[in-house]
Design a protein around this motif. Structure first.
Motif, PDB file in Angstrom:
ATOM      1  N   GLU A   1     -53.001  87.463  46.056  1.00 24.44           N
ATOM      2  CA  GLU A   1     -52.280  86.201  45.866  1.00 24.44           C
ATOM      3  C   GLU A   1     -50.884  86.458  45.296  1.00 24.44           C
ATOM      4  O   GLU A   1     -49.906  85.814  45.696  1.00 24.44           O
ATOM      5  CB  GLU A   1     -53.063  85.268  44.942  1.00 24.44           C
ATOM      6  N   LEU A   2     -50.792  87.416  44.352  1.00 22.21           N
ATOM      7  CA  LEU A   2     -49.482  87.739  43.775  1.00 22.21           C
ATOM      8  C   LEU A   2     -48.548  88.347  44.817  1.00 22.21           C
ATOM      9  O   LEU A   2     -47.364  88.015  44.888  1.00 22.21           O
ATOM     10  CB  LEU A   2     -49.643  88.715  42.594  1.00 22.21           C
ATOM     11  N   LEU A   3     -49.100  89.239  45.663  1.00 23.82           N
ATOM     12  CA  LEU A   3     -48.295  89.851  46.721  1.00 23.82           C
ATOM     13  C   LEU A   3     -47.840  88.797  47.731  1.00 23.82           C
ATOM     14  O   LEU A   3     -46.691  88.800  48.181  1.00 23.82           O
ATOM     15  CB  LEU A   3     -49.071  90.954  47.422  1.00 23.82           C
ATOM     16  N   ALA A   4     -48.737  87.875  48.049  1.00 19.27           N
ATOM     17  CA  ALA A   4     -48.392  86.803  48.994  1.00 19.27           C
ATOM     18  C   ALA A   4     -47.328  85.883  48.417  1.00 19.27           C
ATOM     19  O   ALA A   4     -46.415  85.416  49.126  1.00 19.27           O
ATOM     20  CB  ALA A   4     -49.627  86.008  49.373  1.00 19.27           C
ATOM     21  N   ALA A   5     -47.394  85.623  47.116  1.00 12.24           N
ATOM     22  CA  ALA A   5     -46.429  84.740  46.462  1.00 12.24           C
ATOM     23  C   ALA A   5     -45.062  85.404  46.373  1.00 12.24           C
ATOM     24  O   ALA A   5     -44.014  84.727  46.414  1.00 12.24           O
ATOM     25  CB  ALA A   5     -46.917  84.365  45.065  1.00 12.24           C
ATOM     26  N   GLU A   6     -45.016  86.733  46.272  1.00 11.44           N
ATOM     27  CA  GLU A   6     -43.744  87.442  46.185  1.00 11.44           C
ATOM     28  C   GLU A   6     -43.014  87.473  47.515  1.00 11.44           C
ATOM     29  O   GLU A   6     -41.815  87.660  47.568  1.00 11.44           O
ATOM     30  CB  GLU A   6     -43.973  88.857  45.685  1.00 11.44           C
ATOM     31  N   ARG A   7     -43.685  87.296  48.623  1.00 12.55           N
ATOM     32  CA  ARG A   7     -43.055  87.369  49.941  1.00 12.55           C
ATOM     33  C   ARG A   7     -42.336  86.144  50.271  1.00 12.55           C
ATOM     34  O   ARG A   7     -41.994  85.190  50.068  1.00 12.55           O
ATOM     35  CB  ARG A   7     -44.092  87.611  51.019  1.00 12.55           C
TER      36      ARG A   7
END
Length: 107
Positions: free
Chosen positions: A101-107
């Motif tokens: 979720e954190l990686l997806a939010a950073e994109r």
């Protein structure tokens, strides 16, 4: 522990007193009749055999109880280990989702 050792020591002392008393009674009976003294000795010996057998059975019962308790504790530990593994896997899955979720939010 110490209580069991003290109880065993007390038991041994009591048996010694009874043996001394019996020997004196047997000696006095033997002065009157050797056959009665021999019979008295046989009864005494059989009585103590029964005492020893009973003590041995009590020991075996205690040993069986210890084995049952040990088995129950092992089963409980195995269950706790399985629960720990399950919870660790759940935590790892939550960590993986959180990281995704954190990686997806950073994109």
């Amino acid at each position: 522990g110490g209580g069991a050792a003290a109880a065993e020591e007390l038991g041994e002392a009591a048996l010694w007193v009874y043996r001394v008393a019996f020997e004196e009674i047997r000696r006095q009976v033997e002065l009157q009749c050797r056959d009665r003294a021999a019979l008295l000795t046989r009864v005494w010996d059989h009585f103590f055999l029964l005492v020893e057998l009973r003590s041995g059975m009590r020991y075996e019962d205690q040993l069986s109880e210890i084995h049952r308790d040990r088995h129950a504790l092992k089963v409980a530990m195995d269950e706790k280990d399985a629960e720990k593994t399950r919870l660790r896997e759940e935590l790892d899955a939550i960590d993986d989702r959180h990281r995704d979720e954190l990686l997806a939010a950073e994109r």
